[in-house]
Design a protein around this motif. Structure first.
Motif, PDB file in Angstrom:
ATOM      1  N   THR A  60      -1.719  -1.992  -1.802  1.00 23.62           N
ATOM      2  CA  THR A  60      -1.659  -0.813  -1.004  1.00 23.62           C
ATOM      3  C   THR A  60      -1.017   0.510  -1.817  1.00 23.62           C
ATOM      4  O   THR A  60      -0.077   0.333  -2.501  1.00 23.62           O
ATOM      5  N   VAL A 110      -5.792   0.806   1.779  1.00 24.12           N
ATOM      6  CA  VAL A 110      -5.352  -0.606   1.641  1.00 24.12           C
ATOM      7  C   VAL A 110      -6.797  -1.450   1.066  1.00 24.12           C
ATOM      8  O   VAL A 110      -7.889  -1.033   1.708  1.00 24.12           O
ATOM      9  N   SER A 128      -4.939  -7.015  -0.223  1.00 25.85           N
ATOM     10  CA  SER A 128      -3.706  -6.240   0.527  1.00 25.85           C
ATOM     11  C   SER A 128      -3.143  -5.458  -0.316  1.00 25.85           C
ATOM     12  O   SER A 128      -1.810  -4.892  -0.078  1.00 25.85           O
ATOM     13  N   THR A 185      -8.538  -4.634   1.601  1.00 25.42           N
ATOM     14  CA  THR A 185      -8.321  -5.554   2.703  1.00 25.42           C
ATOM     15  C   THR A 185      -8.427  -7.035   2.161  1.00 25.42           C
ATOM     16  O   THR A 185      -8.223  -8.012   2.604  1.00 25.42           O
ATOM     17  N   VAL A 210      -3.287   6.376   3.407  1.00 25.43           N
ATOM     18  CA  VAL A 210      -2.744   5.214   2.803  1.00 25.43           C
ATOM     19  C   VAL A 210      -3.935   4.049   2.577  1.00 25.43           C
ATOM     20  O   VAL A 210      -5.010   4.136   3.363  1.00 25.43           O
ATOM     21  N   VAL A 261       2.529   1.123   4.789  1.00 21.75           N
ATOM     22  CA  VAL A 261       1.681   0.675   5.907  1.00 21.75           C
ATOM     23  C   VAL A 261       2.539   0.689   7.206  1.00 21.75           C
ATOM     24  O   VAL A 261       1.961   0.421   8.308  1.00 21.75           O
ATOM     25  N   SER A 276      -0.555   4.945  -1.666  1.00 23.92           N
ATOM     26  CA  SER A 276      -0.367   6.233  -0.633  1.00 23.92           C
ATOM     27  C   SER A 276      -0.960   7.341  -1.811  1.00 23.92           C
ATOM     28  O   SER A 276      -0.544   7.436  -2.651  1.00 23.92           O
TER      29      SER A 276
END
Lengths: 120, 294
Positions: free
Chosen positions: A36, A29, A34, A31, A27, A12, A38
């Motif tokens: 994450t 994510v 959170s 929400t 990336v 991020v 890639s």
């Protein structure tokens, strides 16, 4: 909601890549959690034609519901719409900042392609 | 005998040479205007229209009831013209090159091919010339399939001239490949020389004999001639840099009609073309993509 941000690198803290089809990385994510991850976009970067379509297919497979990027052309727009992915263009800064802009309602949802298409 | 008139650089006078050469040949001639993005030989020939045919390429159509989104079609397509997006498969016809691979690999037989029009082939007659031209629809990007259809109209016997598109990319190759001789038109400028060298390399790769026409001779420098001498290239014709030629062209007139003292130049070119050795080798047949496979 699962959001994909086009980025120059992983994580991020990377800069947003303004290109969609030929973005260096995606990336992803979540929400809510959170979480994450890639993903690589070499298929889009190396595509001779239709990089935007290829990229839309890639992020659709990643389970994206929303895309944040710089610009989106007509074929990519059509592909993302078919995949039911919301599009937000005009993002800049880091991936984390772009997610924050989305949360605070500072990003405009895209109603159509904001750049022209191209060949080859 | 198929003679292609080509050039690396655009605007060197391919159409001028093709039209005036056609009118200077002794017998009937077919002129195939393969510059399908800007066909303009008809402006000078004022041909009587005699036929019109829509040309297309086969593109996939997916049966949503049979498709299970397995993605085989999308993995095969090198142009990203078909994509699995969520629960649907979306076709981008403007990216499709019409290879038919997606329909072949689909395990569910969910893909059939439909024709997507990309342009027209038009025919006409003017004096000793049977003109065939391709006209690509505005906004289309796929040139070679239409050029192949224009080429497919070429007669097996007799003299066939091809007005090729400029450059050395796939459209020029599609127009020139399979011809028996190439006339490379250039001009005595640095751009003309640079692009002539590229065209020479291309035509040598295709293995076709060729000669050079220098247009606007006397307007630039001697480097094109020095290059031709160094490469042992035959200069078939030099067209002088003459204001009367520009004026005739601007009025849509042919040079052989408008400027009597230009006639011997094209008569000489025509004589050289007619004296080319007869062709004995088998020519590769041009494959037609116009019709959807059953």
């Amino acid at each position: 909601m699962k959001v994909v941000v086009t980025s120059m690198g992983e994580g991020v803290d990377s800069e947003v890549d303004p290109r969609f089809g030929r973005a260096s990385k995606f990336v992803l994510v979540d929400t809510e959690t959170s979480e994450t991850t890639s993903a690589d976009n070499s298929a889009g970067v190396d595509a001779t034609h239709g990089a935007g379509v290829q990229a839309a297919e890639t992020i659709s497979r990643l389970g994206a519901e929303c895309l944040i990027t710089g610009h989106c052309g007509p074929k990519a727009f059509r592909a993302l719409q078919a995949a039911g992915i919301e599009i937000y263009t005009g993002a800049s800064g880091t991936v984390a900042e772009a997610i924050e802009q989305l949360r605070s309602g500072d990003l405009q949802r895209s109603g159509g392609p904001d750049v022209g298409g191209h060949w080859g | 005998m198929i003679v292609a008139i080509a050039s690396g650089k655009g605007g060197t006078g391919k159409t001028t040479v093709a039209v005036n050469l056609a009118l200077s040949l002794s017998g009937d001639v077919q002129l195939l205007d393969c510059d399908v993005e800007a066909p303009n030989a008809h402006l000078f020939l004022q041909a009587e229209p005699a036929g019109h045919e829509v040309v297309g390429i086969p593109v996939p159509e997916v049966d949503g009831d049979l498709c299970n989104q397995c993605g085989e079609c999308s993995r095969l397509c090198q142009y990203n013209a078909i994509a699995v997006l969520g629960t649907s498969v979306v076709v981008f016809p403007e990216l499709c090159h019409g290879c038919g691979g997606c329909a072949l690999v689909c395990p569910e037989n969910a893909i059939r091919e439909v024709m997507r029009p990309i342009g027209v082939v038009e025919e006409g007659h003017a004096r000793n010339v049977h003109l065939v031209q391709g006209r690509l629809y505005v906004g289309e990007a796929l040139v070679p399939p239409l050029i192949r259809e224009v080429r497919a109209k070429g007669h097996e016997e007799g003299m066939v001239l091809i007005d090729a598109p400029p450059g050395t990319s796939c459209s020029m190759i599609a127009a020139v490949r399979g011809s028996d001789f190439v006339v490379l038109v250039t001009e005595p400028t640095p751009f003309g020389l640079n692009d002539l060298a590229l065209a020479v390399e291309t035509v040598r790769t295709l293995g076709i004999p060729f000669g050079v026409v220098i247009n606007r001779a006397g307007s630039g420098d001697d480097r094109v001639k020095e290059y031709c001498a160094a490469e042992s290239l035959e200069i078939l014709l030099e067209i002088p840099d003459d204001r009367r030629i520009a004026e005739a062209y601007a009025r849509g007139l042919t040079l052989v009609d408008a400027i009597p003292d230009i006639r011997p130049l094209f008569a000489s070119l025509a004589a050289q073309i007619e004296a080319l050795p007869p062709i004995t080798a088998e020519r590769p047949a041009e494959k037609s993509l116009a019709h959807v496979r059953p």
